[in-house]
Design an enzyme around this catalytic site. Sequence first.
Site, PDB file in Angstrom:
ATOM      1  N   ARG A 167       0.841  -1.199   0.000  1.00  0.00           N
ATOM      2  CA  ARG A 167       0.000   0.000   0.000  1.00  0.00           C
ATOM      3  C   ARG A 167       0.877   1.251   0.000  1.00  0.00           C
ATOM      4  O   ARG A 167       2.058   1.213   0.344  1.00  0.00           O
ATOM      5  CB  ARG A 167      -0.915   0.042   1.220  1.00  0.00           C
ATOM      6  CG  ARG A 167      -0.198   0.174   2.567  1.00  0.00           C
ATOM      7  CD  ARG A 167      -0.095   1.586   3.081  1.00  0.00           C
ATOM      8  NE  ARG A 167       0.749   1.682   4.259  1.00  0.00           N
ATOM      9  CZ  ARG A 167       2.038   1.873   4.227  1.00  0.00           C
ATOM     10  NH1 ARG A 167       2.666   1.983   3.079  1.00  0.00           N
ATOM     11  NH2 ARG A 167       2.739   1.943   5.346  1.00  0.00           N
ATOM     12  N   HIS A 171       1.994   8.045  10.905  1.00  0.00           N
ATOM     13  CA  HIS A 171       2.261   7.786  12.322  1.00  0.00           C
ATOM     14  C   HIS A 171       1.123   8.257  13.218  1.00  0.00           C
ATOM     15  O   HIS A 171       1.359   8.795  14.299  1.00  0.00           O
ATOM     16  CB  HIS A 171       3.585   8.442  12.763  1.00  0.00           C
ATOM     17  CG  HIS A 171       4.790   7.710  12.246  1.00  0.00           C
ATOM     18  ND1 HIS A 171       5.281   6.574  12.854  1.00  0.00           N
ATOM     19  CD2 HIS A 171       5.581   7.941  11.175  1.00  0.00           C
ATOM     20  CE1 HIS A 171       6.352   6.151  12.178  1.00  0.00           C
ATOM     21  NE2 HIS A 171       6.540   6.945  11.144  1.00  0.00           N
ATOM     22  N   GLY A 205       8.854   1.065   2.652  1.00  0.00           N
ATOM     23  CA  GLY A 205       7.735   1.948   2.962  1.00  0.00           C
ATOM     24  C   GLY A 205       6.439   1.606   2.241  1.00  0.00           C
ATOM     25  O   GLY A 205       5.460   2.328   2.334  1.00  0.00           O
ATOM     26  N   ASP A 214      -1.742  -0.612   7.400  1.00  0.00           N
ATOM     27  CA  ASP A 214      -1.236  -1.374   6.256  1.00  0.00           C
ATOM     28  C   ASP A 214      -2.074  -2.611   5.983  1.00  0.00           C
ATOM     29  O   ASP A 214      -2.394  -2.935   4.847  1.00  0.00           O
ATOM     30  CB  ASP A 214       0.212  -1.813   6.511  1.00  0.00           C
ATOM     31  CG  ASP A 214       1.079  -0.639   6.894  1.00  0.00           C
ATOM     32  OD1 ASP A 214       0.625   0.496   6.710  1.00  0.00           O
ATOM     33  OD2 ASP A 214       2.191  -0.873   7.380  1.00  0.00           O
ATOM     34  N   SER A 244      14.956   0.981   5.449  1.00  0.00           N
ATOM     35  CA  SER A 244      14.874   1.076   6.893  1.00  0.00           C
ATOM     36  C   SER A 244      14.097  -0.147   7.352  1.00  0.00           C
ATOM     37  O   SER A 244      12.885  -0.212   7.204  1.00  0.00           O
ATOM     38  CB  SER A 244      14.140   2.368   7.260  1.00  0.00           C
ATOM     39  OG  SER A 244      13.811   2.362   8.619  1.00  0.00           O
ATOM     40  N   LYS A 285      12.292  -2.075   9.705  1.00  0.00           N
ATOM     41  CA  LYS A 285      11.685  -1.731  10.990  1.00  0.00           C
ATOM     42  C   LYS A 285      12.005  -2.723  12.091  1.00  0.00           C
ATOM     43  O   LYS A 285      12.197  -2.337  13.241  1.00  0.00           O
ATOM     44  CB  LYS A 285      10.182  -1.608  10.839  1.00  0.00           C
ATOM     45  CG  LYS A 285       9.784  -0.168  10.779  1.00  0.00           C
ATOM     46  CD  LYS A 285       8.444   0.152  11.310  1.00  0.00           C
ATOM     47  CE  LYS A 285       7.208  -0.381  10.693  1.00  0.00           C
ATOM     48  NZ  LYS A 285       7.035  -1.280   9.692  1.00  0.00           N
TER      49      LYS A 285
END
Length: 514
Positions: free
Chosen positions: A54, A61, A167, A215, A261, A263
């Site tokens: 998505r 956040h 992301g 998500d 990144s 997570k």
Amino acid sequence: MAGSGVYVPEVTALDQIYAPEAILSQGKRWNELSTEFERLYGKTPDFIARAPGRVNIIGEHIDYMLYEVMPMAVAIDLLVAVAAVPTPEGKEATVEIANLASDKFPSKEFTIPREGDVEISSEDHHWSNYFKCGIRGAFELLRSEGWNGTPASMKVLVHGTIPSGGGLSSSAAFTCASALAVFTANGQKEIEKSKLVNLAIVSERFVGVNSGGMDQTASVFGDKDSALYVSFVPELKAKQFSFPKSDPPLSFLIAQTYVTSEKKTTAPIHYNLRVVETTLAAVVLAKKLGLGSLPNDNGPLGYSLSGLQSKYFEKQGTTPGVVQQLEAMVGVVKQTLTQEEGYTKEEIAEILETTPEALTERYMTRFPVRAEKFQLRARATHVYSESLRVNKFAELMMNAPESASLSYLEAMGQLMNESQDSCRDLFDCSCPELDTLCNIARKAGSVGSRLTGAGWGGCSVHLIPEDKVPQVEAALREEYYKEKYPQALESEDAWREAVVVSKPGQGAVVYRGF
Ligand code: NG1
Ligand code: MG
């Protein structure tokens, strides 16, 4: 409203899964998956479960603080091909799992204990952990509904086109597709969408990320003609909406930074820390404002800034409109959380009349975090102002005139730009590469540019009048990719992975056309 209804996880034709224009290239990939499956396991798969990634248009956040967000499912996805075999009497079920990209993702075998509680190590970050999340979640739900069968054994082959750590939510797609695969392998023919989402949200936390619910909702409720307005209170709902018609027409473009990144490894200083900071902001505000204890709501750590907002206005005895409420909350944070430099754990413990150890135990043990200071003021200001922007954006999206003008699109884009500023300055979840991509795109004609997803790398999303798309692509190519990531320019496929004009995509399904 798409929140209720029964999910029938079965389709029989490819064109029900993909937008027609995607069939040709995707058909080849599905065939490859099925052929490789046969080579590995000596039979064709019984079914393929599919869940998409998505992109989040706005509302970053804030899902874990139970505020509305506006994502859409995209065409890239994760496929899980499965053959289910009955487990012999008295034996534990076995899972053999492999990936088409076997050099990056090596195979694994493990067993499922009879209660379905597979062990998931948060130290060993094997990619198959996400499948285990799906297994655990699916059996928890099945058992809670009275199912008491023996878990089926499974032969599994996975292939994903969503870059990981990028992301676009490869993790949620994997968890949703896996849960769906486990249900199907164990004889289930239908499951309510919201149940699948709720179980996928809780499941993903087994890998050590204290995730929100955006998500998984987008991956399951996605629709090929519409984006989603997702709300979490009083219960999960995904309302579908289409983009306004405009002159010039609008498009959304997604551009990769190529900074990953992951997570699950950075969570203690990034994602999980933000969940702790925003939760503690709510708890400290409640204490300082004399609101008594907060309702224990569905936030990952039990309290939310949204819960605090309700409590605040309850106490005031007034209920202004949503926009006025959120504006007021921004002011309340400013006046109440005065330490701009942040708060140490000791300072927070003192305000809450507890000990630092008790704070650690309650908020930072299941998901450990590391910080010298907790930025309560900045994080809470981001959350309330971002929610305000989502409200204004939704208003513009859903109540647009018959043909919106360029300045109308610019007003929408302005909110996306402000979201990026807030992510960068208050939430500290951008990175230089994301900032650079946004600046380049804006100069070339994007009216709104921001990071999408958790940030700290990954993807950016841009609202662009359609006639400006070629210019923006050219600028990104020249000023970002050419120097830093020339691999993006190596082929048309590589370029389409770096930069893609995004359309809303279809949510999770199970395909049994073999
Ligand atoms: P990414 O990192 O893009 O998967 C994460 C969270 C979302 C949301 C966004 C930030 C998970 C699975 N997803 O998205 O719930 O909080 O960050 O808006 O943790
Ligand atoms: Mg993710």
